[in-house]
Design a protein around this motif. Structure first.
Motif, PDB file in Angstrom:
ATOM      1  N   CYS A  35      40.537  43.052  44.792  1.00 49.58           N
ATOM      2  CA  CYS A  35      40.233  41.835  43.928  1.00 49.58           C
ATOM      3  C   CYS A  35      39.074  42.203  43.139  1.00 49.58           C
ATOM      4  CB  CYS A  35      40.253  40.773  44.929  1.00 49.58           C
ATOM      5  SG  CYS A  35      40.084  39.488  44.016  1.00 49.58           S
ATOM      6  N   GLN A  37      37.456  39.748  41.309  1.00 51.27           N
ATOM      7  CA  GLN A  37      36.756  38.781  41.357  1.00 51.27           C
ATOM      8  C   GLN A  37      35.936  38.808  42.773  1.00 51.27           C
ATOM      9  OE1 GLN A  37      35.997  36.327  39.019  1.00 51.27           O
ATOM     10  NE2 GLN A  37      34.581  35.502  40.577  1.00 51.27           N
ATOM     11  N   CYS A  38      36.589  39.083  43.961  1.00 54.55           N
ATOM     12  CA  CYS A  38      35.696  39.247  45.115  1.00 54.55           C
ATOM     13  C   CYS A  38      34.703  40.469  44.820  1.00 54.55           C
ATOM     14  CB  CYS A  38      36.734  39.581  46.332  1.00 54.55           C
ATOM     15  SG  CYS A  38      37.816  38.195  46.956  1.00 54.55           S
ATOM     16  N   GLU A  41      31.840  39.122  43.296  1.00 56.62           N
ATOM     17  CA  GLU A  41      30.802  38.306  44.359  1.00 56.62           C
ATOM     18  C   GLU A  41      30.327  39.082  45.564  1.00 56.62           C
ATOM     19  OE1 GLU A  41      33.692  35.117  45.415  1.00 56.62           O
ATOM     20  OE2 GLU A  41      33.968  34.627  43.257  1.00 56.62           O
ATOM     21  N   LEU A  84      43.666  40.543  41.290  1.00 59.35           N
ATOM     22  CA  LEU A  84      42.972  39.323  42.085  1.00 59.35           C
ATOM     23  C   LEU A  84      43.649  39.329  43.237  1.00 59.35           C
ATOM     24  CD1 LEU A  84      42.681  36.699  39.132  1.00 59.35           C
ATOM     25  CD2 LEU A  84      40.664  38.123  40.192  1.00 59.35           C
ATOM     26  N   CYS A  85      43.208  38.599  44.381  1.00 60.42           N
ATOM     27  CA  CYS A  85      43.673  38.323  45.500  1.00 60.42           C
ATOM     28  C   CYS A  85      44.449  37.007  45.243  1.00 60.42           C
ATOM     29  CB  CYS A  85      42.740  38.337  46.609  1.00 60.42           C
ATOM     30  SG  CYS A  85      41.543  36.890  46.548  1.00 60.42           S
ATOM     31  N   GLN A  87      44.176  33.996  46.595  1.00 62.26           N
ATOM     32  CA  GLN A  87      43.026  33.156  46.574  1.00 62.26           C
ATOM     33  C   GLN A  87      42.322  32.896  45.385  1.00 62.26           C
ATOM     34  OE1 GLN A  87      40.209  32.956  49.708  1.00 62.26           O
ATOM     35  NE2 GLN A  87      39.668  31.005  49.338  1.00 62.26           N
ATOM     36  N   CYS A  88      41.749  33.971  44.705  1.00 61.11           N
ATOM     37  CA  CYS A  88      41.099  33.997  43.393  1.00 61.11           C
ATOM     38  C   CYS A  88      42.105  33.627  42.245  1.00 61.11           C
ATOM     39  CB  CYS A  88      40.411  35.478  43.209  1.00 61.11           C
ATOM     40  SG  CYS A  88      38.949  35.395  44.293  1.00 61.11           S
ATOM     41  N   HIS A  89      43.133  34.264  42.387  1.00 64.16           N
ATOM     42  CA  HIS A  89      44.361  34.023  41.308  1.00 64.16           C
ATOM     43  C   HIS A  89      44.642  32.624  41.352  1.00 64.16           C
ATOM     44  CE1 HIS A  89      48.286  34.802  39.185  1.00 64.16           C
ATOM     45  NE2 HIS A  89      47.228  35.208  38.574  1.00 64.16           N
ATOM     46  N   LYS A  91      42.416  30.166  42.201  1.00 64.96           N
ATOM     47  CA  LYS A  91      41.334  29.496  41.774  1.00 64.96           C
ATOM     48  C   LYS A  91      41.218  29.643  40.174  1.00 64.96           C
ATOM     49  CE  LYS A  91      38.248  30.251  45.541  1.00 64.96           C
ATOM     50  NZ  LYS A  91      37.162  30.884  45.929  1.00 64.96           N
ATOM     51  N   MET A  92      41.630  30.667  39.573  1.00 69.28           N
ATOM     52  CA  MET A  92      41.561  30.887  38.086  1.00 69.28           C
ATOM     53  C   MET A  92      42.633  29.905  37.438  1.00 69.28           C
ATOM     54  SD  MET A  92      39.692  33.745  36.828  1.00 69.28           S
ATOM     55  CE  MET A  92      38.933  34.926  37.398  1.00 69.28           C
TER      56      MET A  92
END
Length: 110
Positions: A35, A37-38, A41, A84-85, A87-89, A91-92
């Protein structure tokens, strides 16, 4: 004229094409099945491992940075994709489940 991806049926048809599947695989390989995004971060979220006889759990999605509905010409452009995982997807796309919405104002009501 470029293809349109306005309806759910049009999008489903696109996501079932071999062109999409091949490009999706290229994005996963390029992003090392992590991912992105992860990673930004400082966390690590990698793909699940297939266990013989069991269904593989979905951990990663390939995300269009510029959505195909609004930018159909970028639908099959590798630079428009990132891994993206789930969760991040979500959120996007503002699909956060179980979270309570943050109040806009923290004032007392009177």
């Amino acid at each position: 004229m470029a293809a349109e991806y306005k309806t759910d049926a049009q999008k489903k048809r696109f996501y079932r094409t071999s062109d999409w599947n091949n490009l999706r695989q290229q994005a996963l390989v390029r992003d090392n099945y992590e991912c992105q995004q992860c990673k930004r971060e400082g966390k690590v979220h990698v793909d699940s491992i297939k266990v013989q006889g069991e269904r593989k759990s979905v951990e990663l999605n390939v995300h269009h940075k510029y959505e195909i509905e609004h930018y159909p010409k970028l639908a099959l452009v590798l630079d428009n994709l990132e891994t993206l995982c789930l969760q991040c997807h979500n959120k996007m796309h503002d699909r956060v489940f179980g979270a309570t919405k943050q109040k806009k104002w923290d004032d007392e009501r009177w």
